[in-house]
Motif scaffolding. Structure first.
Motif, PDB file in Angstrom:
ATOM      1  N   MET A  35       0.994   6.414   7.100  1.00  0.00           N
ATOM      2  CA  MET A  35       2.057   6.031   6.174  1.00  0.00           C
ATOM      3  C   MET A  35       3.022   7.181   5.915  1.00  0.00           C
ATOM      4  SD  MET A  35       0.027   3.979   3.186  1.00  0.00           S
ATOM      5  CE  MET A  35      -1.030   2.564   3.523  1.00  0.00           C
ATOM      6  N   ASN A  36       2.681   8.375   6.418  1.00  0.00           N
ATOM      7  CA  ASN A  36       3.463   9.554   6.095  1.00  0.00           C
ATOM      8  C   ASN A  36       3.751  10.382   7.339  1.00  0.00           C
ATOM      9  OD1 ASN A  36       3.418   9.668   2.934  1.00  0.00           O
ATOM     10  ND2 ASN A  36       1.318   9.216   3.522  1.00  0.00           N
ATOM     11  N   GLU A  37       5.010  10.735   7.512  1.00  0.00           N
ATOM     12  CA  GLU A  37       5.371  11.594   8.632  1.00  0.00           C
ATOM     13  C   GLU A  37       4.759  12.970   8.439  1.00  0.00           C
ATOM     14  OE1 GLU A  37       9.569   9.890  10.306  1.00  0.00           O
ATOM     15  OE2 GLU A  37       9.683  11.095   8.478  1.00  0.00           O
ATOM     16  N   GLY A  38       4.492  13.635   9.556  1.00  0.00           N
ATOM     17  CA  GLY A  38       3.899  14.962   9.490  1.00  0.00           C
ATOM     18  C   GLY A  38       2.381  14.942   9.517  1.00  0.00           C
ATOM     19  N   MET A  39       1.778  13.742   9.613  1.00  0.00           N
ATOM     20  CA  MET A  39       0.318  13.645   9.648  1.00  0.00           C
ATOM     21  C   MET A  39      -0.161  13.003  10.943  1.00  0.00           C
ATOM     22  SD  MET A  39      -0.541  12.503   5.709  1.00  0.00           S
ATOM     23  CE  MET A  39      -2.317  12.739   5.923  1.00  0.00           C
ATOM     24  N   ASP A  99       0.827  -1.206   0.000  1.00  0.00           N
ATOM     25  CA  ASP A  99       0.000   0.000   0.000  1.00  0.00           C
ATOM     26  C   ASP A  99       0.862   1.257   0.000  1.00  0.00           C
ATOM     27  OD1 ASP A  99      -2.257  -1.570   0.036  1.00  0.00           O
ATOM     28  OD2 ASP A  99      -2.647  -1.305   2.173  1.00  0.00           O
ATOM     29  N   VAL A 100       1.939   1.234   0.783  1.00  0.00           N
ATOM     30  CA  VAL A 100       2.859   2.372   0.831  1.00  0.00           C
ATOM     31  C   VAL A 100       3.497   2.592  -0.545  1.00  0.00           C
ATOM     32  CG1 VAL A 100       5.024   3.232   1.823  1.00  0.00           C
ATOM     33  CG2 VAL A 100       3.339   2.077   3.289  1.00  0.00           C
ATOM     34  N   LEU A 101       3.929   1.515  -1.169  1.00  0.00           N
ATOM     35  CA  LEU A 101       4.590   1.612  -2.472  1.00  0.00           C
ATOM     36  C   LEU A 101       3.610   2.019  -3.576  1.00  0.00           C
ATOM     37  CD1 LEU A 101       6.887  -1.551  -2.248  1.00  0.00           C
ATOM     38  CD2 LEU A 101       7.576   0.850  -2.011  1.00  0.00           C
ATOM     39  N   VAL A 102       2.382   1.558  -3.468  1.00  0.00           N
ATOM     40  CA  VAL A 102       1.360   1.960  -4.441  1.00  0.00           C
ATOM     41  C   VAL A 102       1.094   3.457  -4.328  1.00  0.00           C
ATOM     42  CG1 VAL A 102      -1.117   1.806  -4.965  1.00  0.00           C
ATOM     43  CG2 VAL A 102       0.236  -0.272  -4.727  1.00  0.00           C
ATOM     44  N   GLN A 103       1.008   3.939  -3.100  1.00  0.00           N
ATOM     45  CA  GLN A 103       0.802   5.370  -2.899  1.00  0.00           C
ATOM     46  C   GLN A 103       1.966   6.163  -3.491  1.00  0.00           C
ATOM     47  OE1 GLN A 103       1.733   7.057   0.839  1.00  0.00           O
ATOM     48  NE2 GLN A 103       0.047   8.510   0.824  1.00  0.00           N
ATOM     49  N   MET A 104       3.162   5.656  -3.323  1.00  0.00           N
ATOM     50  CA  MET A 104       4.355   6.327  -3.840  1.00  0.00           C
ATOM     51  C   MET A 104       4.458   6.189  -5.363  1.00  0.00           C
ATOM     52  SD  MET A 104       8.273   5.561  -2.673  1.00  0.00           S
ATOM     53  CE  MET A 104       9.595   6.701  -3.047  1.00  0.00           C
ATOM     54  N   ASP A 105       4.203   4.983  -5.873  1.00  0.00           N
ATOM     55  CA  ASP A 105       4.242   4.652  -7.306  1.00  0.00           C
ATOM     56  C   ASP A 105       5.501   5.182  -7.983  1.00  0.00           C
ATOM     57  OD1 ASP A 105       3.463   3.502  -9.682  1.00  0.00           O
ATOM     58  OD2 ASP A 105       2.042   5.090 -10.204  1.00  0.00           O
ATOM     59  N   GLU A 116      11.441   5.883   6.587  1.00  0.00           N
ATOM     60  CA  GLU A 116      10.321   6.607   7.189  1.00  0.00           C
ATOM     61  C   GLU A 116       9.321   5.637   7.804  1.00  0.00           C
ATOM     62  OE1 GLU A 116       7.338  10.088   5.652  1.00  0.00           O
ATOM     63  OE2 GLU A 116       7.270   8.200   4.534  1.00  0.00           O
ATOM     64  N   GLN A 117       9.045   4.543   7.098  1.00  0.00           N
ATOM     65  CA  GLN A 117       8.116   3.543   7.619  1.00  0.00           C
ATOM     66  C   GLN A 117       8.661   2.887   8.888  1.00  0.00           C
ATOM     67  OE1 GLN A 117       5.045   3.555   6.287  1.00  0.00           O
ATOM     68  NE2 GLN A 117       6.041   5.163   5.079  1.00  0.00           N
ATOM     69  N   ASP A 118       9.972   2.692   8.949  1.00  0.00           N
ATOM     70  CA  ASP A 118      10.584   2.146  10.162  1.00  0.00           C
ATOM     71  C   ASP A 118      10.314   3.066  11.352  1.00  0.00           C
ATOM     72  OD1 ASP A 118      11.606  -0.007   8.774  1.00  0.00           O
ATOM     73  OD2 ASP A 118      13.619   0.828   8.567  1.00  0.00           O
TER      74      ASP A 118
END
Length: 217
Positions: free
Chosen positions: A151-155, A33-39, A111-113
């Protein structure tokens, strides 16, 4: 909206605010899901086509390889290099393009770590009451509206105002399920949590919160 963690300027919170279990590695589905969002390869995956999401499992093979490589002790850089080698070769990327992609992927995995430390905790109630910080953490972990905040820092402050509204209703004696739906519908739209693609994660959140409340009684 936001998860404001007491004692933390960046909204993430401190270990003293909740008990944690040993962090577990991301599973391949979540990482996909993280990689799909990043694409990173710009495949167009994850785009909505009507009510369906196209290419939602586009990066599952790479995610599986990364998870396996990390479990074997590989660094983030080593894992993404191994996982994306075939994709990069097929796309005939230049050395410069390959390096740029590897840097972006490594940064995202690291970041995910960091985020995993906060995705894994199991909160413990203080004085048998769910406070706003605890509810914020539970909502951020579950991400019922699918904002990708976890999945994202700052949120980390994504659901704070909603958490506040829910806690107010709980303190007045309202059941969690009713409070959850009421506040979300006031903040978004009617029956927003009843959408088919949200049902599973919402039910998981309800089960977790009810179990937490029952355990404290």
């Amino acid at each position: 909206m936001g998860i404001k963690r007491a004692g933390s300027a960046n909204g993430v919170g401190t270990r003293s605010e909740f008990q944690t279990r040993g962090t577990e590695p991301m599973d391949k589905e979540f990482l996909n899901d993280v990689l799909v969002q990043m694409d990173i390869m710009q495949t167009g995956c994850g785009c909505f086509d009507g009510l369906e999401v196209s290419g939602e499992f586009e990066y599952l093979p790479e995610a599986q390889t990364i998870v396996q490589q990390r479990a074997n002790g590989s660094s983030a850089r080593e894992a993404v290099t191994q996982a994306f080698a075939a994709r990069f070769d097929a796309a005939k990327l230049s050395p410069e393009q390959r390096e740029e992609h590897l840097v972006q992927l490594t940064d995202k995995l690291e970041e995910q770590d960091r985020l995993d430390v906060f995705r894994q905790p199991k909160p413990v109630l203080v004085n048998r009451r769910i406070d706003v910080n605890t509810m914020s953490l539970l909502l951020w972990q579950a991400d019922p509206m699918g904002t990708c905040c976890n999945m994202n820092e700052g949120m980390s402050n994504e659901y704070y105002s909603i958490a506040h509204g829910i806690v107010d209703l709980l303190d007045s004696g309202e059941r969690f399920e009713i409070a959850l739906n009421k506040v979300f519908e006031e903040s978004f739209w009617e029956q927003c949590l009843q959408a088919e693609h949200r049902v599973a994660r919402v039910q998981s959140l309800v089960n977790n919160v009810n179990a937490l409340i029952a355990k404290s009684n």
